[in-house]
Write a protein that holds these residues in place. Structure first.
Motif, PDB file in Angstrom:
ATOM      1  N   ARG A 291       0.841  -1.192   0.000  1.00  0.00           N
ATOM      2  CA  ARG A 291       0.000   0.000   0.000  1.00  0.00           C
ATOM      3  C   ARG A 291       0.877   1.243   0.000  1.00  0.00           C
ATOM      4  O   ARG A 291       2.010   1.219   0.487  1.00  0.00           O
ATOM      5  N   PRO A 292       0.368   2.369  -0.527  1.00  0.00           N
ATOM      6  CA  PRO A 292       1.177   3.594  -0.594  1.00  0.00           C
ATOM      7  C   PRO A 292       1.604   4.139   0.759  1.00  0.00           C
ATOM      8  O   PRO A 292       2.619   4.828   0.854  1.00  0.00           O
ATOM      9  N   ASP A 293       0.837   3.852   1.832  1.00  0.00           N
ATOM     10  CA  ASP A 293       1.177   4.390   3.143  1.00  0.00           C
ATOM     11  C   ASP A 293       2.144   3.503   3.907  1.00  0.00           C
ATOM     12  O   ASP A 293       2.482   3.803   5.056  1.00  0.00           O
ATOM     13  N   GLU A 294       2.609   2.408   3.309  1.00  0.00           N
ATOM     14  CA  GLU A 294       3.565   1.516   3.953  1.00  0.00           C
ATOM     15  C   GLU A 294       4.986   1.842   3.495  1.00  0.00           C
ATOM     16  O   GLU A 294       5.193   2.356   2.401  1.00  0.00           O
ATOM     17  N   PRO A 295       5.990   1.540   4.324  1.00  0.00           N
ATOM     18  CA  PRO A 295       7.382   1.681   3.868  1.00  0.00           C
ATOM     19  C   PRO A 295       7.740   0.523   2.939  1.00  0.00           C
ATOM     20  O   PRO A 295       7.120  -0.540   2.962  1.00  0.00           O
ATOM     21  N   PHE A 296       8.755   0.734   2.120  1.00  0.00           N
ATOM     22  CA  PHE A 296       9.234  -0.332   1.245  1.00  0.00           C
ATOM     23  C   PHE A 296       9.990  -1.377   2.061  1.00  0.00           C
ATOM     24  O   PHE A 296      10.720  -1.048   3.000  1.00  0.00           O
ATOM     25  N   ARG A 297       9.795  -2.629   1.717  1.00  0.00           N
ATOM     26  CA  ARG A 297      10.612  -3.730   2.232  1.00  0.00           C
ATOM     27  C   ARG A 297      11.560  -4.143   1.119  1.00  0.00           C
ATOM     28  O   ARG A 297      11.162  -4.243  -0.034  1.00  0.00           O
ATOM     29  N   TYR A 298      12.819  -4.394   1.461  1.00  0.00           N
ATOM     30  CA  TYR A 298      13.845  -4.582   0.437  1.00  0.00           C
ATOM     31  C   TYR A 298      14.388  -6.009   0.414  1.00  0.00           C
ATOM     32  O   TYR A 298      14.721  -6.577   1.454  1.00  0.00           O
ATOM     33  N   LEU A 299      14.451  -6.551  -0.776  1.00  0.00           N
ATOM     34  CA  LEU A 299      15.206  -7.775  -1.039  1.00  0.00           C
ATOM     35  C   LEU A 299      16.589  -7.336  -1.499  1.00  0.00           C
ATOM     36  O   LEU A 299      16.711  -6.515  -2.409  1.00  0.00           O
ATOM     37  N   ARG A 300      17.631  -7.871  -0.854  1.00  0.00           N
ATOM     38  CA  ARG A 300      19.001  -7.455  -1.146  1.00  0.00           C
ATOM     39  C   ARG A 300      19.710  -8.574  -1.912  1.00  0.00           C
ATOM     40  O   ARG A 300      20.039  -9.621  -1.329  1.00  0.00           O
ATOM     41  N   VAL A 301      19.919  -8.340  -3.180  1.00  0.00           N
ATOM     42  CA  VAL A 301      20.548  -9.335  -4.051  1.00  0.00           C
ATOM     43  C   VAL A 301      22.007  -8.940  -4.256  1.00  0.00           C
ATOM     44  O   VAL A 301      22.295  -7.817  -4.700  1.00  0.00           O
ATOM     45  N   PRO A 302      22.963  -9.830  -3.942  1.00  0.00           N
ATOM     46  CA  PRO A 302      24.382  -9.449  -4.038  1.00  0.00           C
ATOM     47  C   PRO A 302      24.836  -9.285  -5.493  1.00  0.00           C
ATOM     48  O   PRO A 302      24.359  -9.987  -6.393  1.00  0.00           O
ATOM     49  N   ALA A 303      25.738  -8.350  -5.683  1.00  0.00           N
ATOM     50  CA  ALA A 303      26.345  -8.157  -7.000  1.00  0.00           C
ATOM     51  C   ALA A 303      27.569  -9.056  -7.117  1.00  0.00           C
ATOM     52  O   ALA A 303      28.361  -9.185  -6.177  1.00  0.00           O
ATOM     53  N   ASP A 304      27.749  -9.717  -8.278  1.00  0.00           N
ATOM     54  CA  ASP A 304      28.909 -10.598  -8.476  1.00  0.00           C
ATOM     55  C   ASP A 304      30.136  -9.783  -8.851  1.00  0.00           C
ATOM     56  O   ASP A 304      30.115  -8.535  -8.813  1.00  0.00           O
ATOM     57  N   ASP A 305      31.203 -10.471  -9.242  1.00  0.00           N
ATOM     58  CA  ASP A 305      32.452  -9.769  -9.527  1.00  0.00           C
ATOM     59  C   ASP A 305      32.364  -8.876 -10.753  1.00  0.00           C
ATOM     60  O   ASP A 305      33.228  -8.032 -10.982  1.00  0.00           O
ATOM     61  N   LYS A 306      31.306  -9.032 -11.569  1.00  0.00           N
ATOM     62  CA  LYS A 306      31.103  -8.173 -12.739  1.00  0.00           C
ATOM     63  C   LYS A 306      30.061  -7.086 -12.465  1.00  0.00           C
ATOM     64  O   LYS A 306      29.651  -6.381 -13.388  1.00  0.00           O
TER      65      LYS A 306
END
Length: 713
Positions: free
Chosen positions: A458-473
């Motif tokens: 919903r617009p009144d909620e904060p974002f929840r984040y999925l954190r995907v790691p970046a590889d060597d490139k």
């Protein structure tokens, strides 16, 4: 409105009309109207006006949202009842002024010189003495002294009796009442002129109607458009860079009206500068105004608090927005059946995509080139995830990973983390989720850059984040390949074989087989290929491991068994990572700290990805920003009326508070005890008795009668 209202009666006309006039011009009626206006203004300040109905439903619920719309509380200042109250206040105050002004003016012209001499002795501030001069000489002397002191004086000679000196000062006090009441009328009239009354009158009497549809502005029919000669309006107009527009949008509670302008606004360049917090420090627009009649082009620069003016219309820099930026997106699979693809779009438009048999609408919501976030210790909350997977408390870690940013008070470290794309995925039922994905990986402080994929329901909620790691490139390729390998049963078996060969003694095959079974079960649970128990709701990740432990391991042994299982799973997932790279023709990663840091974050991301509410995550690969200015255009003839009303209000309040109306009478008659003496009686009246008035009375006694306070009666 004033005390002069009370006690007056109209002695002609029917009784009903007389009663109506009495009510309308009474102070209690005006105060009641002012009270309602104040309450309405408070509501209009607290409750955001002219918001979409969905915003009120999300914030207050369907019942209150419908109540606000019915009572027009979402558009108070254009509501019929608010305009009606203003009109009644104008009528009430105008009647009060009309009834009392003649009496006030007449009172200012009179000196009340016919007051009886005996009456002067009834005043609270009075003095008596005998003057060594004749009455006529004393009267002229006292009159001249008063005139030199700023008093207006009238001398009256009474045949055979003596002289009456009548004086007055501070008449501006009464004029203050007229000025203050007139100011209320002018301010209300200015509000009615510059408000929505004239615009709404055109919908009532001029055949105009509110437009509730969608589409291009050029396709809106004439009955929804107001003439360029419209005497008063206030609306918004959005102009992208390199484009021009001549139609403003006037928001109404049930739709919009289009206001044609006598000129078009062309935006040549939009300029924006930011503070370190990411808030705009300066935004300005370099525009050209094109007169639609003469074709004349007038260059202008419009900044906040520095509007441009043309043909009686003020043009204010209101805000800025996206003007139709183009973006290129790449879909990163988050579900086993999803496939990668690329799509081009424009902010503000939408694209149809498929989710297997279902169709989704991809709505391009916002492009943000600058995103300043707080990376103080612990402040990033959901954006930080550096814990070693072997030290994870399964349930606690899962809850913390899925939650929003924590709210602990930590020192702020503000940093721009680059562009982001905001979009919505809407299903066939019309339900939508909002996503915000950052274009480049972000170092959240633990040395492992991650891509931040935000989502909220919903617009009144904060974002929840999925954190995907970046590889060597600096990409998400290793993460995607690792998830694909986990979904492949044969690849999982190959990874387990490599793990067994690395950690077991070939001379003890029975231990190797036991380890193979444990590793296979744990990896299948983590990959979502096996359910932890019959009523499990998870599809994989650490949640599935936790449910399996609860269902199959006694509580007293869970901590030790969990630590062993996590260590085994961590080692097997390292092999899964290398198997996925070898399938892509890449070299295996060494078992060093850098690889372990990547693997830790990758395992957490894979676990959380099972709860990602979309089959794909749309990552931005390129964009071309087009900015737009939002201008507020206003023709406000009532502005000068309001300014005049404010000036009169200041003058009126100053006159009523700081100007004291004073009257003075001195009765002079021959003294019976002396042939040349004069008996003098002085009385002083003031509308508001203060210490200053007492001092003035003492000064007048001394100046006019040479009478000190200690000699007064």
């Amino acid at each position: 409105m004033s005390v002069y209202t009370h006690g007056l009666r109209v002695h002609h006309g029917p009784r009903a009309a007389r009663a109506a006039v009495e009510l309308l011009s009474s102070m209690r009626f005006a105060i009641a109207l002012l009270t309602v206006i104040c309450i309405a203004s408070i509501i209009g300040t607290v409750l955001k006006q002219h918001e979409p109905m969905g915003n009120y439903i999300n914030q207050f619920g369907p019942f209150w949202a419908e109540l606000f719309r019915t009572a027009r509380l979402d558009s108070i200042y254009s509501a019929w009842w608010f305009l009606l109250i203003l009109a009644f206040l104008v009528i009430s105050t105008s009647l009060c002024i009309a009834r009392n002004t003649p009496r006030i003016v007449a009172d200012l012209r009179t000196y009340k010189e016919n007051i009886r001499a005996q009456s002067l002795r009834a005043f609270g501030q009075r003095a008596e003495t005998v003057l060594a001069e004749t009455p006529d000489v004393a009267a002229n002397r006292i009159g001249q002294l008063l005139v030199s002191g700023g008093w207006k004086v009238k001398l009256q000679h009474r045949e055979g009796d003596g002289w009456m000196v009548a004086a007055r000062a501070g008449g501006a006090h009464k004029l203050g009442y007229i000025a203050a009441h007139s100011a209320i009328v002018l301010v209300c009239l200015g509000g009615l002129l510059d408000g929505d009354l004239i615009v709404r009158a055109q919908t009532w009497f001029n055949g105009k109607s509110v437009y509730t549809g969608g589409g291009l502005i050029a396709d809106v029919p004439p009955q929804h458009r107001l003439s360029p000669s419209n005497p008063t309006f206030r609306g918004n107009i959005l102009v992208p860079e390199g484009a021009q527009s001549s139609v403003a949008i006037l928001n109404q509670s049930d739709g919009v009206l289009l206001q044609e302008l006598p000129f078009s606004i062309e935006l040549k360049k939009f300029i924006v500068d930011y503070y370190s917090t990411g808030m705009p420090k300066l935004f300005a627009s370099e525009v050209v105004l094109h007169d639609r009649e003469t074709g004349e082009a007038i260059p202008e620069r419009i900044e906040v608090n520095h509007p441009a003016s043309y043909k009686g219309i003020e043009i204010y820099q209101s805000s800025f927005d996206d003007g139709g930026s183009s973006v290129k997106l790449k879909a990163v699979p988050m579900a086993a059946a999803a496939k990668p693809f690329e799509v081009d779009g424009v902010i503000g438009t939408s694209t149809e995509i498929t989710n297997g048999t279902d169709r989704l609408t991809l709505e391009y919501a916002a492009l943000r080139v600058i995103n300043v976030e707080n990376f103080g210790e612990g402040a990033a909350g959901a954006m930080t995830s550096g814990a070693d997977v072997r030290k994870v408390d399964l349930r606690g870690e899962l809850e913390s990973r899925l939650g929003a940013a924590n709210k602990t008070n930590r020192p702020k470290v503000l940093r721009n983390i680059g562009p982001s794309i905001g979009y919505k995925l809407r299903d066939a039922a019309g339900q939508a989720r909002e996503f915000q994905n950052y274009m480049v990986p972000v170092d959240t402080g633990d040395g492992q850059p991650v891509f931040l994929l935000g989502v909220r329901e919903r617009p009144d909620e904060p974002f929840r984040y999925l954190r995907v790691p970046a590889d060597d490139k600096g990409s998400m390729d290793d993460f995607v390949r690792m998830r694909e390998t986990l979904a492949d049963g044969a690849a999982r078996s190959r990874a387990i074989d490599r793990y067994i060969a690395r950690v077991t003694d070939p001379k003890r095959p029975e231990l190797a087989e036991q380890l193979r079974v444990s590793a296979g079960r744990a990896l299948a649970l983590f990959a979502g290929a096996e359910r932890a128990k019959a009523d499990a709701v998870s599809t994989g990740g650490w949640q599935a491991i936790a449910e399996f432990m609860e269902a199959n391991v006694p509580e007293s042994e869970r901590e030790r068994a969990g630590a062993v299982l996590v260590r085994i799973l961590n080692d097997v997932l390292f092999e899964v990572l290398n198997v996925s790279r070898e399938k892509a023709g890449l070299a295996a990663l060494p078992a060093d700290e850098k690889t372990q840091a990547y693997l830790t974050q990758a395992v957490l991301a894979i676990s959380d990805a099972h709860f990602y509410p979309a089959p794909v995550a749309m990552m931005m690969t390129d964009f071309k920003q087009v900015q737009a200015s939002v201008f507020q255009v206003a023709r406000a003839p009532g502005k000068n009326v309001v300014y005049l009303g404010c000036l009169l209000l200041i003058i009126g309040i100053f006159a009523m508070l700081y100007v004291r109306e004073r009257r003075l009478w001195v009765w002079l008659a021959k003294d019976g005890a002396s042939a040349d003496g004069t008996s003098a009686t002085m009385a002083f009246s003031v509308n508001r008795k203060t210490m200053d008035s007492d001092r003035e009375f003492e000064h007048l006694k001394d100046k006019l009668l040479a009478l000190r306070k200690d000699t007064a009666p």
